[in-house]
Design a protein around this motif. Structure first.
Motif, PDB file in Angstrom:
ATOM      1  N   ASN A 165       0.807  -1.217   0.000  1.00  0.00           N
ATOM      2  CA  ASN A 165       0.000   0.000   0.000  1.00  0.00           C
ATOM      3  C   ASN A 165       0.846   1.274   0.000  1.00  0.00           C
ATOM      4  O   ASN A 165       0.282   2.377  -0.013  1.00  0.00           O
ATOM      5  N   ASN A 166       2.157   1.128  -0.005  1.00  0.00           N
ATOM      6  CA  ASN A 166       3.020   2.304  -0.094  1.00  0.00           C
ATOM      7  C   ASN A 166       3.312   2.700  -1.538  1.00  0.00           C
ATOM      8  O   ASN A 166       3.904   3.762  -1.781  1.00  0.00           O
ATOM      9  N   TYR A 167       2.917   1.830  -2.466  1.00  0.00           N
ATOM     10  CA  TYR A 167       3.310   2.014  -3.847  1.00  0.00           C
ATOM     11  C   TYR A 167       2.152   2.420  -4.745  1.00  0.00           C
ATOM     12  O   TYR A 167       1.023   1.919  -4.577  1.00  0.00           O
ATOM     13  N   ASN A 168       2.476   3.257  -5.733  1.00  0.00           N
ATOM     14  CA  ASN A 168       1.574   3.391  -6.864  1.00  0.00           C
ATOM     15  C   ASN A 168       1.633   2.079  -7.643  1.00  0.00           C
ATOM     16  O   ASN A 168       2.662   1.392  -7.663  1.00  0.00           O
ATOM     17  N   SER A 221      -2.989   5.363  -7.754  1.00  0.00           N
ATOM     18  CA  SER A 221      -2.089   5.842  -6.722  1.00  0.00           C
ATOM     19  C   SER A 221      -2.129   4.943  -5.490  1.00  0.00           C
ATOM     20  O   SER A 221      -3.034   4.124  -5.321  1.00  0.00           O
ATOM     21  N   TRP A 222      -1.170   5.133  -4.591  1.00  0.00           N
ATOM     22  CA  TRP A 222      -1.071   4.282  -3.405  1.00  0.00           C
ATOM     23  C   TRP A 222      -2.329   4.386  -2.540  1.00  0.00           C
ATOM     24  O   TRP A 222      -2.734   3.424  -1.898  1.00  0.00           O
ATOM     25  N   SER A 223      -2.967   5.547  -2.555  1.00  0.00           N
ATOM     26  CA  SER A 223      -4.164   5.738  -1.734  1.00  0.00           C
ATOM     27  C   SER A 223      -5.438   5.322  -2.461  1.00  0.00           C
ATOM     28  O   SER A 223      -6.495   5.194  -1.847  1.00  0.00           O
ATOM     29  N   VAL A 240       4.301  -2.775  -9.323  1.00  0.00           N
ATOM     30  CA  VAL A 240       4.364  -1.664  -8.376  1.00  0.00           C
ATOM     31  C   VAL A 240       5.761  -1.057  -8.419  1.00  0.00           C
ATOM     32  O   VAL A 240       6.740  -1.713  -8.790  1.00  0.00           O
ATOM     33  N   GLY A 241       5.826   0.187  -8.044  1.00  0.00           N
ATOM     34  CA  GLY A 241       7.124   0.848  -7.995  1.00  0.00           C
ATOM     35  C   GLY A 241       7.007   2.238  -7.432  1.00  0.00           C
ATOM     36  O   GLY A 241       5.905   2.785  -7.305  1.00  0.00           O
ATOM     37  N   TYR A 292       9.275   0.007 -13.055  1.00  0.00           N
ATOM     38  CA  TYR A 292       8.548  -0.672 -11.991  1.00  0.00           C
ATOM     39  C   TYR A 292       9.437  -1.754 -11.381  1.00  0.00           C
ATOM     40  O   TYR A 292      10.093  -2.508 -12.088  1.00  0.00           O
ATOM     41  N   LYS A 293       9.406  -1.847 -10.072  1.00  0.00           N
ATOM     42  CA  LYS A 293      10.370  -2.716  -9.376  1.00  0.00           C
ATOM     43  C   LYS A 293       9.862  -4.139  -9.207  1.00  0.00           C
ATOM     44  O   LYS A 293      10.633  -5.090  -9.305  1.00  0.00           O
TER      45      LYS A 293
END
Length: 124
Positions: free
Chosen positions: A30-33, A52-54, A98-99, A111-112
């Protein structure tokens, strides 16, 4: 490390709908876009949608024509992609990624973490 697992792909007739889901057991998800990409045989991987992450901001790829809806459930650590009015050209492997990128980043290399992909086949 963020592990991502996609589900929901399959064989569907033209005009049908699918809901793909991307899930992670990692709280840091949940920290990632986050984004959904797709890759058809012989074609480059392309951005379908991003969020977005939110969950407050969404972005759709230029060639996506309003048939895609991305959503996020931060309580469940999932991001869904709803596809309506499926067309044969939607046939592809769909990946979530995600990244630490801007929402809607189209460069897949930025993206990681990636899921293993889920196959969507649209055919009568």
């Amino acid at each position: 490390q963020v592990q991502l697992v996609e589900s929901g792909g399959g064989l569907v007739q033209p005009g049908g709908s699918l809901r793909l889901s991307c899930a992670s057991s990692e709280r840091t998800f949940n920290n990632y876009n986050m984004a959904w990409f797709r890759q058809a045989p012989g074609k480059d991987r392309e951005l379908v949608a991003a969020i977005s992450w939110s969950g407050s901001s969404q972005y759709y790829g230029d060639s996506m024509n309003g048939r895609f809806t991305i959503s996020r459930d931060t309580n469940k650590n999932t991001v869904d992609l709803k596809i309506n009015s499926l067309e044969p050209d939607d046939t592809a492997v769909y990946y979530c990624a995600v990244g630490l990128v801007a929402v809607g980043e189209e460069d897949a290399s930025r993206y990681k973490y990636w899921g293993q992909g889920t196959q969507v086949t649209v055919s009568s």
